[in-house]
Design a protein around this motif. Structure first.
Motif, PDB file in Angstrom:
ATOM      1  N   ILE A 133      85.195  -4.261 117.139  1.00  7.02           N
ATOM      2  CA  ILE A 133      84.653  -4.292 115.513  1.00  7.02           C
ATOM      3  C   ILE A 133      85.996  -4.921 114.824  1.00  7.02           C
ATOM      4  O   ILE A 133      86.999  -4.428 114.913  1.00  7.02           O
ATOM      5  CB  ILE A 133      84.346  -3.005 115.169  1.00  7.02           C
ATOM      6  N   GLN A 134      85.536  -5.899 114.201  1.00  8.49           N
ATOM      7  CA  GLN A 134      86.673  -6.606 113.326  1.00  8.49           C
ATOM      8  C   GLN A 134      86.301  -6.386 111.789  1.00  8.49           C
ATOM      9  O   GLN A 134      85.093  -7.112 111.436  1.00  8.49           O
ATOM     10  CB  GLN A 134      86.732  -7.988 113.521  1.00  8.49           C
ATOM     11  N   GLU A 135      86.931  -6.124 111.012  1.00  7.99           N
ATOM     12  CA  GLU A 135      86.729  -6.078 109.460  1.00  7.99           C
ATOM     13  C   GLU A 135      87.109  -7.426 109.020  1.00  7.99           C
ATOM     14  O   GLU A 135      87.977  -7.736 109.247  1.00  7.99           O
ATOM     15  CB  GLU A 135      87.376  -4.934 108.708  1.00  7.99           C
ATOM     16  N   ILE A 136      86.129  -8.087 108.451  1.00  5.95           N
ATOM     17  CA  ILE A 136      86.284  -9.592 108.236  1.00  5.95           C
ATOM     18  C   ILE A 136      86.909  -9.555 106.599  1.00  5.95           C
ATOM     19  O   ILE A 136      87.878 -10.475 106.549  1.00  5.95           O
ATOM     20  CB  ILE A 136      84.954 -10.454 108.275  1.00  5.95           C
ATOM     21  N   MET A 137      86.316  -8.796 105.771  1.00  4.61           N
ATOM     22  CA  MET A 137      86.966  -8.905 104.417  1.00  4.61           C
ATOM     23  C   MET A 137      86.577  -7.515 103.767  1.00  4.61           C
ATOM     24  O   MET A 137      85.717  -6.684 104.172  1.00  4.61           O
ATOM     25  CB  MET A 137      86.453 -10.094 103.816  1.00  4.61           C
ATOM     26  N   ARG A 138      87.360  -7.182 102.716  1.00 11.04           N
ATOM     27  CA  ARG A 138      87.295  -5.948 102.040  1.00 11.04           C
ATOM     28  C   ARG A 138      87.670  -6.374 100.778  1.00 11.04           C
ATOM     29  O   ARG A 138      88.512  -6.941 100.371  1.00 11.04           O
ATOM     30  CB  ARG A 138      87.943  -4.938 102.329  1.00 11.04           C
TER      31      ARG A 138
END
Length: 487
Positions: free
Chosen positions: A395-400
């Motif tokens: 899982i990669q968080e792309i943006m927040r």
């Protein structure tokens, strides 16, 4: 010439050959002489493939020549680079720049296959569809259905993209379109019939309409004595058949039914269903035991897909089931919990996130995009051996963002994500090396607005304020492909 002179020349050329041949061999194999360390080192390379393909490539600010261009796949390779850090810049006239700090390693090519340059200026087309509140492109992008409430009446329209014309489909009193953003108007696969979730007399219902008006518009509740309708969908096989969940008057459990618009035939497909979805010619359903089952299109030949329940939590009657195929399924519970089954090197079922709004599988089923109002992430469902490499179930968080994110879509290449942030339409890449490049595509004049992306035709639609409030706009995100599909 004297004999001794001939011998001297012979031995001179022999020595030159003996010295130069190993150097030439080393050079051909990618070795370069490091003048600072006084040794030969194995060089690396950088490969770039961009949209548009005619972009210029700069290394440490120096324009690279076209001799490195591969005309077969439109990639650009820079060979013979000493290991180290380089500034890589890709640019083209009329487009925004893409810049990264790139690490080159000995004997390895650093590859960037998905460089996207956003146009510096996009020119939205103002369409004849006005007073639009919500809208829904048809499967092949030929039409856009839209709804509004004008003069206390509900209106359903169809907009013809090619002819830039709007046609009234239905008008009614004491009726409004569903306020639930996860509920959409559905086109059947022939782009003819429309299925609209509405509220009528304070009860949920579905309006069925025919674009060609061979059949008069009617409500699903008028064709059956069932109650508590939800999750109505058109069949993936029969253009006249729709499926929906409902309850019998003497039962609390939801059952799955089908209804044929042409024959008026109502059939019960299976009992005790929380949610369902289609994949190919099969129906998938999750029951109150949280187990997923697979049926053929008429509800027969039942097969259990998940050996164990997809969750120990109670999912709720408003949960959603999203299917890619028999090996990849996702469930969003009533409270926003995301559960995913992925069957590849091992069969895994796990909870991925909480408070999830929506998900989208990539077209090849190797990635799954999911998001809430502040975060966008990607789950990789298969190993990905092309740079940048990814692992199955990673899982990669792309943006927040502290501000609300909306209108999240996979871009056409499934290596970029479209989203809106405040009043900007933006695109961000998945590649995390150095940093994820994000570019502004367009700035709308509204802080919040509905949008939709037709990836088949690469058309982006959004609502803006033109001469008439609620005007529908269209943006062509990429130029039309030219010869051999090049941009």
């Amino acid at each position: 010439m004297k004999k001794i002179h001939r011998r001297l020349i012979f031995w001179l050329f022999f020595v030159l050959f003996a010295v130069s041949t190993p150097i030439a061999v080393l050079y051909s194999q990618g070795y370069r002489f490091d003048q600072y360390r006084q040794i030969f080192i194995h060089s690396g390379s950088i490969t770039v493939k961009s949209i548009p393909a005619s972009a210029n490539v700069y290394l440490n600010g120096k324009l690279q020549t076209g001799s490195s261009l591969d005309i077969i796949n439109n990639s650009f390779t820079l060979n013979g680079l000493r290991p180290g850090s380089y500034s890589l810049q890709v640019s083209a006239d009329g487009y925004q720049e893409w810049v990264k700090q790139v690490e080159v390693h000995s004997g390895i090519s650093s590859e960037f296959w998905n460089v996207f340059l956003a146009p510096q200026k996009l020119s939205p087309n103002e369409l004849s569809a006005t007073k639009v509140e919500r809208f829904f492109p048809s499967p092949f992008g030929k039409y856009v259905a839209f709804v509004n409430n004008d003069q206390n009446k509900f209106h359903l329209w169809s907009y013809d993209v090619e002819n830039n014309e709007s046609t009234a489909i239905y008008e009614g009193d004491e009726l409004e379109f569903s306020k639930n953003k996860s509920e959409n108007l559905e086109w059947n696969f022939k782009e003819r019939l429309l299925l609209s979730p509405v509220s009528r007399n304070d009860r949920k219902d579905y309006l069925i309409s025919d674009l060609e008006k061979e059949y008069d518009s009617f409500f699903l509740s008028n064709s059956t004595e069932l109650r508590n309708f939800s999750s109505a969908r058109w069949s993936s096989e029969n253009q006249w058949t729709l499926y929906f969940l409902a309850r019998k008057s003497d039962e609390d459990r939801q059952n799955l039914y089908s209804y044929d618009v042409s024959t008026k035939e109502l059939r019960e497909i299976t009992e005790d269903v929380l949610a369902f979805d289609f994949s190919g010619s099969s129906i998938y359903a999750i029951r109150s035991n949280n187990v997923i089952y697979k049926f053929n299109i008429d509800g027969k030949e039942i097969n259990q897909v998940t050996v164990s329940p997809i969750s120990d939590e109670e999912l709720g009657n408003s949960s959603r089931l999203i299917i890619y195929d028999e090996d990849r399924q996702a469930v969003i519970s009533e409270t926003g919990g995301l559960f995913v089954r992925n069957n590849e090197t091992e069969d895994t079922i796990r909870k991925i996130a909480d408070n999830v709004n929506e998900i989208q599988f990539s077209d090849d089923g190797k990635k799954m995009l999911f998001w809430n109002k502040n975060e966008v992430s990607v789950l990789f469902l298969r190993d990905w051996d092309v740079q940048p490499q990814r692992k199955e179930n990673e899982i990669q968080e792309i943006m927040r963002s502290s501000s609300s994110l909306d209108n999240v879509f996979w871009f056409q290449d499934y290596e970029h994500i479209l989203f809106t942030y405040q009043n900007k339409i933006k695109i961000i890449e998945l590649d995390p090396r150095d940093h994820r490049v994000s570019m502004n595509l367009f700035e709308n004049n509204l802080d919040s607005f509905p949008a939709a992306y037709d990836s088949r035709n690469n058309n982006y639609y959004y609502i803006g304020d033109g001469n008439v409030p609620g005007t529908l706009y269209q943006i062509q995100l990429l130029p039309r492909p030219g010869l051999f599909g090049q941009q």
